[in-house]
Motif scaffolding. Structure first.
Motif, PDB file in Angstrom:
ATOM      1  N   PHE A  16       0.828  -1.198   0.000  1.00 39.67           N
ATOM      2  CA  PHE A  16       0.000   0.000   0.000  1.00 39.67           C
ATOM      3  C   PHE A  16       0.867   1.254   0.000  1.00 39.67           C
ATOM      4  CE2 PHE A  16      -2.176   3.281   2.542  1.00 39.67           C
ATOM      5  CZ  PHE A  16      -3.240   3.542   1.699  1.00 39.67           C
ATOM      6  N   VAL A  17       1.873   1.285   0.880  1.00 41.51           N
ATOM      7  CA  VAL A  17       2.765   2.444   0.974  1.00 41.51           C
ATOM      8  C   VAL A  17       3.597   2.578  -0.299  1.00 41.51           C
ATOM      9  CG1 VAL A  17       4.732   3.430   2.221  1.00 41.51           C
ATOM     10  CG2 VAL A  17       2.848   2.379   3.490  1.00 41.51           C
ATOM     11  N   TYR A  18       4.109   1.463  -0.792  1.00 39.85           N
ATOM     12  CA  TYR A  18       4.892   1.463  -2.038  1.00 39.85           C
ATOM     13  C   TYR A  18       4.071   2.065  -3.173  1.00 39.85           C
ATOM     14  CZ  TYR A  18       6.827  -0.445  -6.352  1.00 39.85           C
ATOM     15  OH  TYR A  18       7.306  -0.586  -7.633  1.00 39.85           O
ATOM     16  N   ASP A  19       2.842   1.585  -3.341  1.00 48.28           N
ATOM     17  CA  ASP A  19       1.977   2.101  -4.402  1.00 48.28           C
ATOM     18  C   ASP A  19       1.700   3.589  -4.215  1.00 48.28           C
ATOM     19  OD1 ASP A  19       1.824  -0.382  -5.623  1.00 48.28           O
ATOM     20  OD2 ASP A  19      -0.154  -0.866  -4.787  1.00 48.28           O
ATOM     21  N   PHE A  20       1.433   4.013  -2.988  1.00 48.69           N
ATOM     22  CA  PHE A  20       1.144   5.419  -2.688  1.00 48.69           C
ATOM     23  C   PHE A  20       2.313   6.311  -3.098  1.00 48.69           C
ATOM     24  CE2 PHE A  20       1.597   9.016   0.219  1.00 48.69           C
ATOM     25  CZ  PHE A  20       0.393   9.671   0.009  1.00 48.69           C
ATOM     26  N   ILE A  21       3.521   5.944  -2.676  1.00 49.44           N
ATOM     27  CA  ILE A  21       4.691   6.772  -2.981  1.00 49.44           C
ATOM     28  C   ILE A  21       4.989   6.747  -4.476  1.00 49.44           C
ATOM     29  CG2 ILE A  21       7.163   7.124  -2.578  1.00 49.44           C
ATOM     30  CD1 ILE A  21       6.711   5.936   0.243  1.00 49.44           C
ATOM     31  N   LYS A  22       4.947   5.564  -5.070  1.00 48.13           N
ATOM     32  CA  LYS A  22       5.269   5.443  -6.496  1.00 48.13           C
ATOM     33  C   LYS A  22       4.287   6.244  -7.355  1.00 48.13           C
ATOM     34  CE  LYS A  22       6.390   2.163 -10.112  1.00 48.13           C
ATOM     35  NZ  LYS A  22       6.688   0.769 -10.436  1.00 48.13           N
ATOM     36  N   ILE A  23       3.010   6.148  -7.051  1.00 48.48           N
ATOM     37  CA  ILE A  23       2.003   6.900  -7.808  1.00 48.48           C
ATOM     38  C   ILE A  23       2.260   8.400  -7.671  1.00 48.48           C
ATOM     39  CG2 ILE A  23      -0.454   7.546  -7.817  1.00 48.48           C
ATOM     40  CD1 ILE A  23      -1.015   4.520  -7.229  1.00 48.48           C
ATOM     41  N   ASN A  24       2.594   8.846  -6.469  1.00 46.25           N
ATOM     42  CA  ASN A  24       2.870  10.270  -6.260  1.00 46.25           C
ATOM     43  C   ASN A  24       4.125  10.727  -6.994  1.00 46.25           C
ATOM     44  OD1 ASN A  24       0.968  11.838  -4.354  1.00 46.25           O
ATOM     45  ND2 ASN A  24       1.064   9.761  -3.513  1.00 46.25           N
ATOM     46  N   ILE A  25       5.105   9.865  -7.119  1.00 38.42           N
ATOM     47  CA  ILE A  25       6.302  10.197  -7.901  1.00 38.42           C
ATOM     48  C   ILE A  25       5.948  10.282  -9.378  1.00 38.42           C
ATOM     49  CG2 ILE A  25       8.546   9.337  -8.698  1.00 38.42           C
ATOM     50  CD1 ILE A  25       8.904   8.151  -5.846  1.00 38.42           C
ATOM     51  N   LEU A  45      -0.807   8.184   6.300  1.00 38.50           N
ATOM     52  CA  LEU A  45      -1.331   6.856   5.964  1.00 38.50           C
ATOM     53  C   LEU A  45      -1.663   6.017   7.196  1.00 38.50           C
ATOM     54  CD1 LEU A  45       0.997   5.898   2.992  1.00 38.50           C
ATOM     55  CD2 LEU A  45      -1.238   7.031   2.928  1.00 38.50           C
ATOM     56  N   ASN A  46      -1.348   6.546   8.367  1.00 42.06           N
ATOM     57  CA  ASN A  46      -1.611   5.837   9.621  1.00 42.06           C
ATOM     58  C   ASN A  46      -0.918   4.468   9.656  1.00 42.06           C
ATOM     59  OD1 ASN A  46      -2.673   5.689  12.213  1.00 42.06           O
ATOM     60  ND2 ASN A  46      -4.509   4.625  11.515  1.00 42.06           N
ATOM     61  N   VAL A  47       0.365   4.486   9.324  1.00 44.46           N
ATOM     62  CA  VAL A  47       1.192   3.275   9.386  1.00 44.46           C
ATOM     63  C   VAL A  47       2.486   3.622  10.118  1.00 44.46           C
ATOM     64  CG1 VAL A  47       0.268   2.258   7.260  1.00 44.46           C
ATOM     65  CG2 VAL A  47       2.301   3.693   7.143  1.00 44.46           C
ATOM     66  N   ARG A  53       9.845   2.495   5.223  1.00 44.13           N
ATOM     67  CA  ARG A  53      11.253   2.240   4.913  1.00 44.13           C
ATOM     68  C   ARG A  53      11.404   1.093   3.923  1.00 44.13           C
ATOM     69  NH1 ARG A  53      11.594   4.126  10.170  1.00 44.13           N
ATOM     70  NH2 ARG A  53      11.204   2.107  11.119  1.00 44.13           N
ATOM     71  N   GLU A  54      10.608   0.039   4.081  1.00 41.54           N
ATOM     72  CA  GLU A  54      10.657  -1.094   3.150  1.00 41.54           C
ATOM     73  C   GLU A  54      10.254  -0.654   1.738  1.00 41.54           C
ATOM     74  OE1 GLU A  54      11.820  -4.226   3.696  1.00 41.54           O
ATOM     75  OE2 GLU A  54      12.410  -3.451   5.662  1.00 41.54           O
TER      76      GLU A  54
END
Length: 70
Positions: A16-25, A45-47, A53-54
């Motif tokens: 979820f975090v990976y997708d969020f950051i990648k989409i924003n980039i 993101l409440n994580v 970091r991963e």
């Protein structure tokens, strides 16, 4: 056996975090050279910081971010 739609859409926190950051980039919401602050994403993101970091490590391996200590 066929998986239901809900089983296909499940994502781990890391994904979820990976997708969020990648989409924003890719959408230009995060610009080249802009700092990605783990604490800010954690609150948004409440994580915890671990999945962030991963995700950043994976994005670094893809050449989308550069991890700079401190």
């Amino acid at each position: 056996m066929k998986l239901s739609d809900s089983e296909h859409s499940f994502k781990t926190k890391n994904e979820f975090v990976y997708d969020f950051i990648k989409i924003n980039i890719l959408n230009g919401n995060l610009n080249q050279g802009e700092r990605i602050i783990i604490k800010g994403i954690s609150k948004r993101l409440n994580v915890s910081g671990t999945p962030i970091r991963e995700a950043l490590k994976k994005l670094e391996s893809e050449g989308l971010v550069k991890i700079v200590p401190h």
